[in-house]
Design a protein around this motif. Structure first.
Motif, PDB file in Angstrom:
ATOM      1  N   GLU A 144       0.836  -1.203   0.000  1.00 27.60           N
ATOM      2  CA  GLU A 144       0.000   0.000   0.000  1.00 27.60           C
ATOM      3  C   GLU A 144       0.875   1.259   0.000  1.00 27.60           C
ATOM      4  OE1 GLU A 144      -2.095  -3.355   0.856  1.00 27.60           O
ATOM      5  OE2 GLU A 144      -0.525  -2.616   2.210  1.00 27.60           O
ATOM      6  N   ASP A 145       1.970   1.228   0.757  1.00 27.71           N
ATOM      7  CA  ASP A 145       2.888   2.363   0.774  1.00 27.71           C
ATOM      8  C   ASP A 145       3.447   2.603  -0.617  1.00 27.71           C
ATOM      9  OD1 ASP A 145       4.212   1.376   4.010  1.00 27.71           O
ATOM     10  OD2 ASP A 145       2.668   2.867   3.531  1.00 27.71           O
ATOM     11  N   ARG A 146       3.843   1.551  -1.304  1.00 29.26           N
ATOM     12  CA  ARG A 146       4.425   1.705  -2.645  1.00 29.26           C
ATOM     13  C   ARG A 146       3.387   2.229  -3.625  1.00 29.26           C
ATOM     14  NH1 ARG A 146       7.889  -2.437  -0.732  1.00 29.26           N
ATOM     15  NH2 ARG A 146       9.899  -1.332  -0.515  1.00 29.26           N
ATOM     16  N   GLU A 147       2.147   1.785  -3.450  1.00 23.71           N
ATOM     17  CA  GLU A 147       1.057   2.287  -4.300  1.00 23.71           C
ATOM     18  C   GLU A 147       0.865   3.787  -4.071  1.00 23.71           C
ATOM     19  OE1 GLU A 147      -0.589   0.391  -6.638  1.00 23.71           O
ATOM     20  OE2 GLU A 147      -1.490   2.302  -7.225  1.00 23.71           O
ATOM     21  N   ARG A 148       0.946   4.209  -2.812  1.00 19.40           N
ATOM     22  CA  ARG A 148       0.829   5.652  -2.495  1.00 19.40           C
ATOM     23  C   ARG A 148       1.943   6.444  -3.147  1.00 19.40           C
ATOM     24  NH1 ARG A 148       0.909   6.693   3.686  1.00 19.40           N
ATOM     25  NH2 ARG A 148       1.193   8.842   2.996  1.00 19.40           N
ATOM     26  N   ILE A 149       3.152   5.905  -3.096  1.00 23.02           N
ATOM     27  CA  ILE A 149       4.297   6.594  -3.714  1.00 23.02           C
ATOM     28  C   ILE A 149       4.068   6.697  -5.222  1.00 23.02           C
ATOM     29  CG2 ILE A 149       6.775   6.448  -4.210  1.00 23.02           C
ATOM     30  CD1 ILE A 149       7.109   5.052  -1.462  1.00 23.02           C
ATOM     31  N   LEU A 150       3.599   5.619  -5.842  1.00 21.94           N
ATOM     32  CA  LEU A 150       3.322   5.627  -7.284  1.00 21.94           C
ATOM     33  C   LEU A 150       2.322   6.720  -7.647  1.00 21.94           C
ATOM     34  CD1 LEU A 150       3.447   4.304 -10.156  1.00 21.94           C
ATOM     35  CD2 LEU A 150       1.618   2.764  -9.375  1.00 21.94           C
ATOM     36  N   GLN A 151       1.239   6.807  -6.889  1.00 22.75           N
ATOM     37  CA  GLN A 151       0.227   7.846  -7.147  1.00 22.75           C
ATOM     38  C   GLN A 151       0.825   9.238  -6.998  1.00 22.75           C
ATOM     39  OE1 GLN A 151      -2.360   7.080  -8.627  1.00 22.75           O
ATOM     40  NE2 GLN A 151      -2.134   4.883  -8.251  1.00 22.75           N
ATOM     41  N   ALA A 152       1.638   9.415  -5.959  1.00 19.25           N
ATOM     42  CA  ALA A 152       2.254  10.726  -5.726  1.00 19.25           C
ATOM     43  C   ALA A 152       3.199  11.088  -6.870  1.00 19.25           C
ATOM     44  CB  ALA A 152       2.992  10.717  -4.396  1.00 19.25           C
ATOM     45  N   VAL A 153       3.948  10.100  -7.364  1.00 13.21           N
ATOM     46  CA  VAL A 153       4.868  10.357  -8.486  1.00 13.21           C
ATOM     47  C   VAL A 153       4.087  10.734  -9.736  1.00 13.21           C
ATOM     48  CG1 VAL A 153       6.547   9.311 -10.063  1.00 13.21           C
ATOM     49  CG2 VAL A 153       6.746   8.914  -7.605  1.00 13.21           C
ATOM     50  N   ARG A 154       3.003  10.014 -10.005  1.00  8.34           N
ATOM     51  CA  ARG A 154       2.178  10.320 -11.187  1.00  8.34           C
ATOM     52  C   ARG A 154       1.673  11.760 -11.126  1.00  8.34           C
ATOM     53  NH1 ARG A 154      -0.845   4.900 -11.369  1.00  8.34           N
ATOM     54  NH2 ARG A 154       0.286   3.777 -13.014  1.00  8.34           N
ATOM     55  N   GLY A 155       1.166  12.131  -9.953  1.00 10.13           N
ATOM     56  CA  GLY A 155       0.665  13.493  -9.778  1.00 10.13           C
ATOM     57  C   GLY A 155       1.743  14.540  -9.984  1.00 10.13           C
ATOM     58  N   ALA A 156       2.935  14.270  -9.434  1.00  5.18           N
ATOM     59  CA  ALA A 156       4.032  15.237  -9.560  1.00  5.18           C
ATOM     60  C   ALA A 156       4.517  15.340 -11.001  1.00  5.18           C
ATOM     61  CB  ALA A 156       5.185  14.845  -8.637  1.00  5.18           C
ATOM     62  N   LEU A 157       4.536  14.223 -11.716  1.00  2.42           N
ATOM     63  CA  LEU A 157       5.010  14.216 -13.112  1.00  2.42           C
ATOM     64  C   LEU A 157       4.173  15.125 -13.999  1.00  2.42           C
ATOM     65  CD1 LEU A 157       5.906  10.449 -13.656  1.00  2.42           C
ATOM     66  CD2 LEU A 157       7.448  12.387 -14.015  1.00  2.42           C
ATOM     67  N   ALA A 158       2.900  15.278 -13.665  1.00  3.00           N
ATOM     68  CA  ALA A 158       1.996  16.080 -14.492  1.00  3.00           C
ATOM     69  C   ALA A 158       2.438  17.541 -14.551  1.00  3.00           C
ATOM     70  CB  ALA A 158       0.588  15.973 -13.940  1.00  3.00           C
ATOM     71  N   VAL A 159       3.073  18.036 -13.496  1.00  2.00           N
ATOM     72  CA  VAL A 159       3.388  19.469 -13.424  1.00  2.00           C
ATOM     73  C   VAL A 159       4.844  19.783 -13.105  1.00  2.00           C
ATOM     74  CG1 VAL A 159       1.058  20.276 -12.942  1.00  2.00           C
ATOM     75  CG2 VAL A 159       2.518  19.493 -11.059  1.00  2.00           C
ATOM     76  N   HIS A 160       5.742  18.796 -13.223  1.00  5.14           N
ATOM     77  CA  HIS A 160       7.149  19.062 -12.969  1.00  5.14           C
ATOM     78  C   HIS A 160       8.029  18.508 -14.079  1.00  5.14           C
ATOM     79  CE1 HIS A 160       5.433  19.545  -8.897  1.00  5.14           C
ATOM     80  NE2 HIS A 160       6.393  20.430  -8.765  1.00  5.14           N
ATOM     81  N   ASP A 161       9.264  19.009 -14.151  1.00  4.56           N
ATOM     82  CA  ASP A 161      10.222  18.601 -15.182  1.00  4.56           C
ATOM     83  C   ASP A 161      11.072  17.422 -14.735  1.00  4.56           C
ATOM     84  OD1 ASP A 161      10.482  22.071 -15.455  1.00  4.56           O
ATOM     85  OD2 ASP A 161       9.502  20.791 -16.951  1.00  4.56           O
ATOM     86  N   ALA A 162      11.101  17.163 -13.431  1.00  5.78           N
ATOM     87  CA  ALA A 162      11.817  16.004 -12.882  1.00  5.78           C
ATOM     88  C   ALA A 162      11.222  15.702 -11.526  1.00  5.78           C
ATOM     89  CB  ALA A 162      13.313  16.285 -12.757  1.00  5.78           C
ATOM     90  N   VAL A 163      11.222  14.439 -11.153  1.00  9.91           N
ATOM     91  CA  VAL A 163      10.687  14.029  -9.851  1.00  9.91           C
ATOM     92  C   VAL A 163      11.754  13.235  -9.109  1.00  9.91           C
ATOM     93  CG1 VAL A 163       8.922  12.702  -8.627  1.00  9.91           C
ATOM     94  CG2 VAL A 163       8.330  13.963 -10.715  1.00  9.91           C
TER      95      VAL A 163
END
Lengths: 174, 174, 174, 174
Positions: D67-86
């Protein structure tokens, strides 16, 4: 009063304690393995002092036994015979016990015996280790014979000292 | 002897000096611009002390005039009236001149006046600034009234102190 | 793209500059005397890299002559023959001149040539030296052949780079 | 190749890990309590970058669940939408698991996703935290879209990375 002239010889007995806890990257533990004193002393300028490092043990002070305290007492007596001041690097958790024990058992002191340590290990960037050892070195020159704890800008003689957990420092009792 | 009990008030008068030289990236210069004392004090744990910082000037001590020394004397007198110890942060080049001048002109001292500084500015990674200020804070509690220089593990009373250029520290003269 | 596999050999040519200015306590000067690179590299973990330090000169870059730049060019050519990346530690004041000169005179590069330095000497507690050298080491693995300046999170290829004095960093010109 | 021009936006997701373990003086423990990222970033000069800190969790990576890894995945997806690097700050013990998971589940990446951490917490004087975050910031500008670990002078793309316990770093597997 100023410090005395001439060569000044300090013995530093290391017994472990928080100040000397080091980090093991393989298992993430923080333990007493060996002394950090020599690395710490390299940061200080003490041109008129000779420092002799005498490693006695490397223990968390919560694990100290009456036999350990007896060993420290013997080591302090031996160091007092040939030094102008004796520092004892000690864990803060039972520093008071050792201080009281030394005070009761050291008769007719000819030099100050100074216990010090740190609330935060020397390995950490925000350590108080350097401050406390710096203070103890100067205190060795300035204090009259007796048993003291020196830390955080204070020099307090035994008996009658307590560790204040809330304030994370030492204070006079009563 | 141990330090006294109760609240302890230290005044720190800053006058500049090597300890406080800061680096200007636009022109590569090292100059006295403002005091570094507050940043330095943040690195120390002094829970039983109140420190009042009194900026007097910001000068390389080679540039000090008799008027500057008179100003320092007046500032020390004022601080002595309401503090338990007075520290004077001063350039090492003419620290002895100021120390002698204060010693000659301060009568019936009720507290120690301690001059200190550094051979290497606080901005440098290998500075002796922290060590010297740490020592001076404890010395303020332990020394009897008088005028002293405290540095590199020594506390020496005026008169009769010299700066040793070869050893890059202070020593007793004669 | 990731970095390549296998042993990676970096040559670091030191020429002096602000990054390497050291403080002389006897006269209070800040000058280029010798290289600080070896002390700096001890702070980094680079287990898959071999670093060869080639001291070329120890100059403030404002004092560099055309002959100095020619010497640097020859040293870079020699290093390129047997290394996978070449770093040039250089004063920031005329880093752009040297970068343009190398770009014009190095033909058919087989590896990246990276110029870096610092706005604040490594000897200072707030130095950018460590950051810039860290970035340059990784950039040596990631950049395609060319001549670059790497500093403050940027990797910019020559030609067309300027030193921005107001922002105290490098930027693209025009 | 050099980095691109124009404003560059980096998201830094913190999840805990060794890098962020802090020392509790009351009980001598070393635990993940809160993020050290903001203190660490203050040590870097990144004038052409905007950094957004997104705290996701504060866990030792040995304690991470699916579940923690799934949360990280969701957070990365969200950040990728509006950033140049994560960047993802992560404990080193199971960094590889999270890296592989992200690699398998992130399709058509438009920017690099960089996992980093430290073998020694940022709170320690000999930490590798600053080096690794410095490298990751530059790598964010230089790497092509993909999932990577950046540490100790290496940038390695998933899949096919292992943690080498003996060498206390990361390496390619097989």
């Amino acid at each position: 009063m100023p410090d005395r002239e001439g060569p000044f010889h300090v013995a530093v007995l290391t017994t472990g304690g928080t100040i000397e806890k080091t980090y093991d990257e393989t298992d993430g533990s923080l333990r007493n393995v060996s002394s950090v004193l020599d690395a710490l002393l390299k940061e200080l300028r003490l041109p008129d002092l000779t420092v002799t490092h005498l490693p006695v043990m490397s223990k968390d002070s919560l694990d100290m036994t009456p036999e350990d305290r007896e060993r420290i007492l013997q080591a302090v007596r031996g160091a007092l015979a040939v030094h102008d001041a004796v520092l004892v690097i000690h864990g803060t958790d039972t520093l008071v016990e050792t201080g009281e024990f030394l005070h009761e058992n050291l008769m007719q002191l000819t030099a100050p015996v100074i216990l010090t340590g740190a609330m935060r290990p020397y390995e950490f960037r925000d350590t108080d280790a350097l401050q406390n050892v710096t203070e103890s070195m100067l205190a060795g020159r300035l204090l009259t014979p007796g048993v003291y704890v020196v830390m955080h800008g204070r020099a307090m003689a035994f008996p009658g000292v307590v560790k204040s957990r809330e304030r994370r420092t030492f204070a006079r009792s009563g």
